[in-house]
Write an enzyme that holds these catalytic residues in place. Structure first.
Site: not given
Length: 339
Positions: A167, A161, A114, A79
């Protein structure tokens, strides 16, 4: 992968600098893409409009989130919020990036949950809506409008995101593609006519197979808590780390949901024929009930108790929407008509 990750960091920096005035918008969009939204908002709304689509939404949400968990364990995706510090590649040219309250998720990053769950669940919604529009208008242009909204939604969630450093861009793209494929496949195989035993075995099978995978990976020397350690290490605010982002939390949610769906279908909720006004009332009552149930704080220690309560909570979600609230409203309206 260093080049891909590095480019992703610079893209995130560009988004944060160029769209910093839209911070609250991106945070809201990221929240809309949260997999829990599919269980607590999209499912009840869809169910009271079209029951088959509602059941499909819940089924697809649970399976897509479970598969996302397995893929994350297998792919070991980083991440951005921890990789930028852990890589030690930005000592001399540190990017000007910031974390947010929803940044510090503890699971691996690839593919984006997501994006994946949203792509799968909303495919069910837009295809049902498109079919409805075409049957009433016979216009290909009007029936194609939901698919345009679908694409724009995925783009917005993907950008959000990346913006919050949850991400990298390639993880978002992978989540969208995988979710789209799952939505197409699973929407054709909704287990409406299955027995309660099927759902019980399916829920238990997902739970046991995931636990066996976890044990097997640990036996070969793979520490699956590596992402939790990195998230704890590099999150700028420890209070932003929540136990409900841990992989086992989503596993408990998915298995509980599938068992709850089986119980709800077993009670045969379709025997109540509700007019549109009554459905709207059911939706309102269900939404209020789910909101308050989801707001209840759960004890985080011991963790086994937390996961068990998550399982029970989400096993109740389909029963509240499909059985308890419609049954209660049916009884009350029936008595009123009788009097």
């Amino acid at each position: 992968m260093e080049a891909v990750y590095t480019q992703g960091i610079w893209i995130a920096e560009y988004l944060q600098q160029q769209t910093k005035d839209l911070e609250h918008v991106w945070l809201a969009v990221s929240h809309i893409g949260d997999p829990k939204v599919a269980f607590l908002l999209v499912f009840p709304f869809t169910y009271f409009v079209y029951k088959r689509a509602g059941v499909a939404v819940l089924w697809v949400a649970a399976l897509s989130e479970w598969l996302n968990l397995v893929l994350k364990w297998m792919l070991f995706g980083e991440r951005p919020f921890w990789w930028v510090g852990e890589s030690q590649l930005f000592v001399n040219t540190e990017p000007n990036i910031f974390q947010f309250p929803s940044t510090c998720e503890t699971g691996p990053g690839s593919p984006s949950g997501h994006a994946m769950v949203t792509a799968a669940v909303w495919w069910v919604v837009v295809t049902s809506l498109s079919s409805f529009l075409y049957s009433h208008t016979h216009s290909c242009l009007i029936s194609a409008a939901p698919f345009l909204i679908y694409v724009l939604m995925l783009v917005a969630i993907g950008i959000s995101r990346i913006f919050i450093l949850a991400h990298f861009p390639h993880q978002v793209v992978a989540g969208c593609i995988t979710g789209l494929i799952l939505g197409i496949v699973l929407n054709r195989r909704v287990p409406v006519g299955r027995s309660l035993l099927f759902f019980f075995c399916f829920s238990a099978g997902l739970l046991l197979s995931t636990l066996m995978l976890n044990v097997s990976l640990r036996q070969v020397g793979i520490d699956l808590s590596w992402s939790i350690d990195l998230a704890t290490k590099w999150c700028s605010h420890p209070e932003w780390i929540h136990l409900d982002t841990v992989p086992f939390s989503s596993l408990s949610r998915d298995c509980g949901t599938i068992l709850g769906l089986g119980l709800s279908l077993y009670w045969k909720p379709g025997r109540w024929s509700l007019p549109w006004a009554t459905r709207a009332l059911c939706l309102a009552v269900s939404s209020i009930g789910l909101y308050h149930m989801n707001s209840l704080p759960l004890p985080v220690k011991p963790q086994g108790l937390f996961y068990s309560l998550v399982f029970i909570k989400f096993a109740l979600v389909p029963q509240i929407v499909m059985v308890f609230v419609p049954g209660l409203v049916h009884v009350l309206t029936y008595k009123k008509k009788k009097n």
